[in-house]
Write a protein that holds these residues in place. Structure first.
Motif, mmCIF file in Angstrom:
data_model
loop_
_atom_site.group_PDB
_atom_site.id
_atom_site.type_symbol
_atom_site.label_atom_id
_atom_site.label_comp_id
_atom_site.label_asym_id
_atom_site.label_seq_id
_atom_site.Cartn_x
_atom_site.Cartn_y
_atom_site.Cartn_z
ATOM 1 N N ARG A 174 -0.799 -8.184 -12.262
ATOM 2 C CA ARG A 174 -0.206 -6.836 -12.255
ATOM 3 C C ARG A 174 -0.496 -6.131 -10.923
ATOM 4 O O ARG A 174 -1.241 -5.148 -10.869
ATOM 5 C CB ARG A 174 -0.706 -5.998 -13.438
ATOM 6 C CG ARG A 174 -0.185 -6.494 -14.772
ATOM 7 C CD ARG A 174 -0.660 -5.660 -15.943
ATOM 8 N NE ARG A 174 -0.025 -4.354 -16.030
ATOM 9 C CZ ARG A 174 1.179 -4.124 -16.559
ATOM 10 N NH1 ARG A 174 1.906 -5.131 -17.016
ATOM 11 N NH2 ARG A 174 1.665 -2.898 -16.626
ATOM 12 N N PRO A 175 0.086 -6.635 -9.845
ATOM 13 C CA PRO A 175 -0.218 -6.079 -8.518
ATOM 14 C C PRO A 175 0.135 -4.598 -8.433
ATOM 15 O O PRO A 175 1.154 -4.156 -8.974
ATOM 16 C CB PRO A 175 0.666 -6.906 -7.581
ATOM 17 C CG PRO A 175 1.779 -7.402 -8.444
ATOM 18 C CD PRO A 175 1.158 -7.646 -9.788
ATOM 19 N N SER A 176 -0.713 -3.851 -7.755
ATOM 20 C CA SER A 176 -0.457 -2.417 -7.597
ATOM 21 C C SER A 176 0.078 -2.085 -6.211
ATOM 22 O O SER A 176 0.823 -1.123 -6.051
ATOM 23 C CB SER A 176 -1.729 -1.608 -7.867
ATOM 24 O OG SER A 176 -2.725 -1.911 -6.913
ATOM 25 N N PRO A 230 1.750 1.823 2.019
ATOM 26 C CA PRO A 230 0.512 1.436 1.325
ATOM 27 C C PRO A 230 0.181 2.352 0.149
ATOM 28 O O PRO A 230 -0.912 2.918 0.070
ATOM 29 C CB PRO A 230 -0.537 1.535 2.436
ATOM 30 C CG PRO A 230 -0.043 2.657 3.293
ATOM 31 C CD PRO A 230 1.469 2.557 3.271
ATOM 32 N N LEU A 231 1.125 2.488 -0.761
ATOM 33 C CA LEU A 231 0.948 3.390 -1.901
ATOM 34 C C LEU A 231 0.785 2.566 -3.176
ATOM 35 O O LEU A 231 1.709 1.859 -3.574
ATOM 36 C CB LEU A 231 2.165 4.312 -2.050
ATOM 37 C CG LEU A 231 2.538 5.164 -0.838
ATOM 38 C CD1 LEU A 231 3.799 5.971 -1.136
ATOM 39 C CD2 LEU A 231 1.394 6.085 -0.454
ATOM 40 N N PRO A 232 -0.361 2.640 -3.831
ATOM 41 C CA PRO A 232 -0.538 1.904 -5.089
ATOM 42 C C PRO A 232 0.437 2.411 -6.152
ATOM 43 O O PRO A 232 0.651 3.620 -6.289
ATOM 44 C CB PRO A 232 -1.990 2.195 -5.478
ATOM 45 C CG PRO A 232 -2.644 2.682 -4.229
ATOM 46 C CD PRO A 232 -1.575 3.370 -3.436
ATOM 47 N N LEU A 233 0.992 1.490 -6.887
ATOM 48 C CA LEU A 233 2.020 1.846 -7.867
ATOM 49 C C LEU A 233 1.494 2.699 -9.028
ATOM 50 O O LEU A 233 2.126 3.713 -9.373
ATOM 51 C CB LEU A 233 2.678 0.566 -8.390
ATOM 52 C CG LEU A 233 3.962 0.718 -9.199
ATOM 53 C CD1 LEU A 233 5.025 1.465 -8.403
ATOM 54 C CD2 LEU A 233 4.485 -0.670 -9.600
ATOM 55 N N PRO A 234 0.360 2.350 -9.649
ATOM 56 C CA PRO A 234 -0.083 3.152 -10.807
ATOM 57 C C PRO A 234 -0.261 4.645 -10.511
ATOM 58 O O PRO A 234 0.219 5.477 -11.298
ATOM 59 C CB PRO A 234 -1.398 2.477 -11.218
ATOM 60 C CG PRO A 234 -1.233 1.056 -10.780
ATOM 61 C CD PRO A 234 -0.477 1.143 -9.479
ATOM 62 N N PRO A 235 -0.901 5.034 -9.395
ATOM 63 C CA PRO A 235 -0.998 6.476 -9.123
ATOM 64 C C PRO A 235 0.359 7.145 -8.918
ATOM 65 O O PRO A 235 0.542 8.305 -9.311
ATOM 66 C CB PRO A 235 -1.841 6.542 -7.839
ATOM 67 C CG PRO A 235 -2.601 5.268 -7.808
ATOM 68 C CD PRO A 235 -1.695 4.251 -8.426
ATOM 69 N N LEU A 236 1.305 6.437 -8.308
ATOM 70 C CA LEU A 236 2.646 7.007 -8.141
ATOM 71 C C LEU A 236 3.274 7.315 -9.499
ATOM 72 O O LEU A 236 3.877 8.376 -9.699
ATOM 73 C CB LEU A 236 3.546 6.034 -7.373
ATOM 74 C CG LEU A 236 3.320 5.884 -5.872
ATOM 75 C CD1 LEU A 236 4.237 4.805 -5.306
ATOM 76 C CD2 LEU A 236 3.556 7.208 -5.142
ATOM 77 N N ILE A 237 3.115 6.386 -10.417
ATOM 78 C CA ILE A 237 3.677 6.578 -11.755
ATOM 79 C C ILE A 237 2.980 7.742 -12.457
ATOM 80 O O ILE A 237 3.632 8.568 -13.121
ATOM 81 C CB ILE A 237 3.562 5.279 -12.573
ATOM 82 C CG1 ILE A 237 4.419 4.176 -11.931
ATOM 83 C CG2 ILE A 237 3.987 5.508 -14.023
ATOM 84 C CD1 ILE A 237 4.187 2.795 -12.514
#
Length: 259
Positions: A221-223, A165-172
């Motif tokens: 743009r799903p996160s 359950p990790l949102p993509l934008p914060p990972l980037i």
């Protein structure tokens, strides 16, 4: 080679990575390992794993590149790292992560099993994208010398199939945070996210979803990539309803009016 290599611990080899050039714009392998440690430990914290174990695994992840065995048989990188780490008495999760941070290596390959290995695997792939996009080395056409498409697909598969359950934008963003010490790396987070979503588009089309169904999801743009399979099934189910065509047409008309 094996017996000779085991005379030195993996940890004792790390310092020599400072003399190994990673990329002329990105410094040495040791400097990259510093970035990977930063990123992997933060992902581990997000996953509720032990950040110290992720940090340790990231520090040792590439040390086997300096062994005689991997020098002779490069395809054994990671595999030998795990064996040497086990011999050195490293924690089992660290040894496993050293091997599994390369996974998946190809389409359909196994995924890293535990949260520590997943943290380092995600970190290694996201960092590569941040580094290469940041210095203008994004894939173009058929050219992808740094295997970023494979790395991107690996990130997506790990998030989806391991239900992380990790949102993509914060990972980037954290991946670009790791490159803050590297001069000349531009923070092109949106470009990396778009690249990953385009990889997701190709993957979903291969899974049999129609172009319209995929567009319906990606337009948002799903996160949360872990939710994508459920969302796509919901879209597919909706498309079978008798009301679907009329509702879609009405939505399109409204969209055109609001432009």
């Amino acid at each position: 080679f094996f017996e000779q290599d085991r005379k030195k611990t993996l940890a004792s080899r790390v310092e020599k990575l400072r003399s190994v050039r990673y990329h002329n714009k990105l410094g040495t392998m040791a400097e990259r390992m510093d970035r990977l440690q930063f990123l992997s430990s933060r992902i581990a914290t997000m996953l509720g794993a032990d950040p110290a174990l992720a940090d340790r695994a990231a520090m040792l992840a590439k040390a086997d590149l300096l062994t005689d065995m991997v020098g002779e048989f490069p395809e054994l990188q990671g595999v030998m790292g795990r064996y040497y780490a086990e011999h050195d008495g490293e924690p089992p999760t660290v040894a496993a992560a050293i091997e599994q941070h390369y996974w998946p290596r190809f389409a359909g390959d196994a995924l890293p099993a535990g949260a520590v290995a997943q943290s380092v695997a995600l970190g290694d792939k996201l960092l590569a994208m941040a580094e290469m996009f940041g210095i203008g080395n994004a894939p173009t056409g058929e050219k992808d010398p740094f295997a970023l498409r494979r790395a991107g697909m690996g990130v997506l598969r790990i998030l989806m199939e391991k239900q992380l359950p990790l949102p993509l934008p914060p990972l980037i963003e954290i991946a670009f945070d790791a490159t803050n010490t590297v001069p000349g790396v531009k923070r092109v987070s949106e470009d990396v996210q778009t690249f990953l979503l385009e990889r997701l588009r190709a993957y979903l089309r291969e899974q049999g979803y129609s172009a319209n169904q995929v567009d319906a999801l990606l337009s948002l743009r799903p996160s949360r990539i872990d939710l994508v399979p459920v969302q796509m099934e919901a879209i597919r189910t909706f498309a079978t309803l008798p009301e679907a065509e009329a509702l879609a047409a009405a939505n399109k008309r409204i969209g055109n009016i609001l432009r």
